[in-house]
Scaffold this motif. Sequence first.
Motif, PDB file in Angstrom:
ATOM      1  N   GLU A   3      -1.089   7.411   4.525  1.00  0.00           N
ATOM      2  CA  GLU A   3      -1.966   7.495   5.693  1.00  0.00           C
ATOM      3  C   GLU A   3      -3.322   6.871   5.368  1.00  0.00           C
ATOM      4  OE1 GLU A   3      -4.150  10.866   8.509  1.00  0.00           O
ATOM      5  OE2 GLU A   3      -2.952  11.457   6.759  1.00  0.00           O
ATOM      6  N   ILE A   4      -3.818   6.028   6.273  1.00  0.00           N
ATOM      7  CA  ILE A   4      -5.118   5.389   6.064  1.00  0.00           C
ATOM      8  C   ILE A   4      -6.232   6.385   6.356  1.00  0.00           C
ATOM      9  CG2 ILE A   4      -6.677   3.573   6.858  1.00  0.00           C
ATOM     10  CD1 ILE A   4      -4.324   2.550   5.183  1.00  0.00           C
ATOM     11  N   ARG A   5      -7.120   6.558   5.370  1.00  0.00           N
ATOM     12  CA  ARG A   5      -8.258   7.460   5.534  1.00  0.00           C
ATOM     13  C   ARG A   5      -9.599   6.739   5.421  1.00  0.00           C
ATOM     14  NH1 ARG A   5      -5.228  10.056   1.782  1.00  0.00           N
ATOM     15  NH2 ARG A   5      -6.873   9.915   0.200  1.00  0.00           N
ATOM     16  N   HIS A   6      -9.548   5.482   5.002  1.00  0.00           N
ATOM     17  CA  HIS A   6     -10.784   4.722   4.795  1.00  0.00           C
ATOM     18  C   HIS A   6     -10.636   3.328   5.410  1.00  0.00           C
ATOM     19  CE1 HIS A   6     -11.429   7.874   1.833  1.00  0.00           C
ATOM     20  NE2 HIS A   6     -10.328   7.477   1.201  1.00  0.00           N
ATOM     21  N   ILE A   7     -11.662   2.893   6.142  1.00  0.00           N
ATOM     22  CA  ILE A   7     -11.669   1.560   6.757  1.00  0.00           C
ATOM     23  C   ILE A   7     -12.867   0.802   6.202  1.00  0.00           C
ATOM     24  CG2 ILE A   7     -11.714   0.269   8.921  1.00  0.00           C
ATOM     25  CD1 ILE A   7     -10.909   2.956  10.309  1.00  0.00           C
ATOM     26  N   VAL A   8     -12.608  -0.405   5.673  1.00  0.00           N
ATOM     27  CA  VAL A   8     -13.668  -1.214   5.070  1.00  0.00           C
ATOM     28  C   VAL A   8     -13.760  -2.547   5.807  1.00  0.00           C
ATOM     29  CG1 VAL A   8     -14.568  -2.233   2.949  1.00  0.00           C
ATOM     30  CG2 VAL A   8     -13.184  -0.135   2.820  1.00  0.00           C
ATOM     31  N   PHE A   9     -14.924  -2.828   6.354  1.00  0.00           N
ATOM     32  CA  PHE A   9     -15.163  -4.085   7.068  1.00  0.00           C
ATOM     33  C   PHE A   9     -15.933  -5.073   6.198  1.00  0.00           C
ATOM     34  CE2 PHE A   9     -14.417  -1.442  10.758  1.00  0.00           C
ATOM     35  CZ  PHE A   9     -14.068  -2.297  11.797  1.00  0.00           C
ATOM     36  N   ASP A  10     -15.506  -6.333   6.234  1.00  0.00           N
ATOM     37  CA  ASP A  10     -16.359  -7.450   5.831  1.00  0.00           C
ATOM     38  C   ASP A  10     -17.418  -7.601   6.927  1.00  0.00           C
ATOM     39  OD1 ASP A  10     -17.289  -9.869   4.676  1.00  0.00           O
ATOM     40  OD2 ASP A  10     -15.893 -11.036   5.897  1.00  0.00           O
ATOM     41  N   THR A 163      -6.705   2.950   1.949  1.00  0.00           N
ATOM     42  CA  THR A 163      -7.824   2.139   2.432  1.00  0.00           C
ATOM     43  C   THR A 163      -7.298   0.877   3.106  1.00  0.00           C
ATOM     44  OG1 THR A 163      -9.255   2.909   0.629  1.00  0.00           O
ATOM     45  CG2 THR A 163      -9.883   0.850   1.720  1.00  0.00           C
ATOM     46  N   VAL A 164      -7.841   0.532   4.266  1.00  0.00           N
ATOM     47  CA  VAL A 164      -7.513  -0.741   4.908  1.00  0.00           C
ATOM     48  C   VAL A 164      -8.786  -1.580   4.970  1.00  0.00           C
ATOM     49  CG1 VAL A 164      -7.854   0.088   7.298  1.00  0.00           C
ATOM     50  CG2 VAL A 164      -6.401  -1.907   6.855  1.00  0.00           C
ATOM     51  N   TRP A 181      -5.139  -2.059  -2.102  1.00  0.00           N
ATOM     52  CA  TRP A 181      -5.544  -1.691  -0.760  1.00  0.00           C
ATOM     53  C   TRP A 181      -4.555  -2.240   0.265  1.00  0.00           C
ATOM     54  CZ3 TRP A 181     -11.528  -2.583   0.050  1.00  0.00           C
ATOM     55  CH2 TRP A 181     -12.236  -2.021  -1.025  1.00  0.00           C
ATOM     56  N   GLN A 182      -4.575  -1.679   1.463  1.00  0.00           N
ATOM     57  CA  GLN A 182      -3.988  -2.323   2.629  1.00  0.00           C
ATOM     58  C   GLN A 182      -5.039  -3.306   3.155  1.00  0.00           C
ATOM     59  OE1 GLN A 182      -0.815  -1.493   3.328  1.00  0.00           O
ATOM     60  NE2 GLN A 182      -0.913   0.062   1.720  1.00  0.00           N
ATOM     61  N   ALA A 183      -4.628  -4.333   3.881  1.00  0.00           N
ATOM     62  CA  ALA A 183      -5.613  -5.301   4.364  1.00  0.00           C
ATOM     63  C   ALA A 183      -5.072  -6.081   5.545  1.00  0.00           C
ATOM     64  CB  ALA A 183      -6.013  -6.268   3.242  1.00  0.00           C
ATOM     65  N   VAL A 184      -5.989  -6.488   6.425  1.00  0.00           N
ATOM     66  CA  VAL A 184      -5.620  -7.326   7.567  1.00  0.00           C
ATOM     67  C   VAL A 184      -6.587  -8.497   7.655  1.00  0.00           C
ATOM     68  CG1 VAL A 184      -4.591  -5.441   8.878  1.00  0.00           C
ATOM     69  CG2 VAL A 184      -6.995  -5.967   9.214  1.00  0.00           C
ATOM     70  N   LEU A 185      -6.060  -9.632   8.098  1.00  0.00           N
ATOM     71  CA  LEU A 185      -6.870 -10.833   8.290  1.00  0.00           C
ATOM     72  C   LEU A 185      -7.502 -10.782   9.677  1.00  0.00           C
ATOM     73  CD1 LEU A 185      -7.719 -13.634   7.145  1.00  0.00           C
ATOM     74  CD2 LEU A 185      -5.719 -14.578   8.352  1.00  0.00           C
ATOM     75  N   GLU A 197      -3.990  -0.315  15.030  1.00  0.00           N
ATOM     76  CA  GLU A 197      -3.082   0.638  15.696  1.00  0.00           C
ATOM     77  C   GLU A 197      -1.779   0.766  14.940  1.00  0.00           C
ATOM     78  OE1 GLU A 197      -2.784  -0.626  19.743  1.00  0.00           O
ATOM     79  OE2 GLU A 197      -4.677   0.334  20.344  1.00  0.00           O
ATOM     80  N   ARG A 198      -1.356  -0.332  14.298  1.00  0.00           N
ATOM     81  CA  ARG A 198      -0.119  -0.289  13.503  1.00  0.00           C
ATOM     82  C   ARG A 198      -0.282   0.581  12.260  1.00  0.00           C
ATOM     83  NH1 ARG A 198       0.596  -5.514  15.786  1.00  0.00           N
ATOM     84  NH2 ARG A 198      -0.616  -6.615  14.204  1.00  0.00           N
ATOM     85  N   PHE A 199      -1.521   0.816  11.865  1.00  0.00           N
ATOM     86  CA  PHE A 199      -1.804   1.724  10.753  1.00  0.00           C
ATOM     87  C   PHE A 199      -2.092   3.129  11.262  1.00  0.00           C
ATOM     88  CE2 PHE A 199      -2.778  -2.361   8.705  1.00  0.00           C
ATOM     89  CZ  PHE A 199      -2.214  -2.190   7.459  1.00  0.00           C
ATOM     90  N   GLY A 200      -1.951   3.338  12.561  1.00  0.00           N
ATOM     91  CA  GLY A 200      -2.211   4.659  13.146  1.00  0.00           C
ATOM     92  C   GLY A 200      -3.684   4.928  13.378  1.00  0.00           C
TER      93      GLY A 200
END
Length: 203
Positions: A3-10, A163-164, A181-185, A197-200
Motif C-alpha cells: 500500500e502506498i503511504r508516501h507520495i514524492v513529487f519532482d 513510496t510513489v 520505490w514505485q514511480a510514474v512518469l 488512482e491505480r495505486f489506490g
Amino acid sequence: MTEIRHIVFDIGKVLIHYDPDLPFSRLIPDETERKRFFETICTSEWNIEQDRGRGWEEAEALLIAEFPEHEENIRNFRHHWHEMVPHAYDDSVEFMEALIDKGHDVTLLTNWAKDTFVEARGRFPFLDRPRGITVSGEIGMIKPDRGIYDHHAATFGLEPAATVFIDDSQKNVDGARAAGWQAVLFQNAKTLEEDLERFGISR
C-alpha cells in the motif's frame, strides 16, 4: 503490491514550468545559434553541476575561460534565470494540495541549484505545503543517482516500497525504481491523477 503511504513529487516541469529558451530567444534570436549555444556552451551537463552544488561563480568562470567571446551570455544564464521559471502548473499544484488536504503524506525531491531554489521558494509559496523537500544542490547529490533517493527516504522516514515518485524524466523514474520505490512518469495533471488512482490514491 505494498500500500502506498508516501507520495514524492519532482518540481521542475511537474509543478513549475522551466524553459531556458524563454529569455534566450530574445538574447540569441537566431535559432541555430541559440541551439548551438545550449549544445556546446551552457549545456545540460554544465547546468546539472549547479544542481549538484557547484556555485555559479565557479561554473561561469569555467566556461568563460574556454569561451571568452560568449562571456555575456554565459553570465546571462544565471542573470535571467527567473525568466526560465515563469509560472506554476496550476492543475498540478491544485492536485498536490488536494492530496495534502486529504491527509496524504507528500514530500518533494528536486534537482535544483541551492540559490535559485531559495528564489523559487519565495515566488511559489505552495512549495512550503508538503511535509519537506530534498534539494539536490543542498546535499551534493542529484537524481538519478541512488544516493539521493536513499537520502530522501531516510530523512523523511519513507518506506521505499510504500513510496510513489512522480517525475517528468524517465531516467529519474528509473532511478527511483532501482531504489525500491514505485514511480510514474509525469505527462500532465489529468494523466497523473489516473496513474495514482491505480495505486489506490485519490484526492
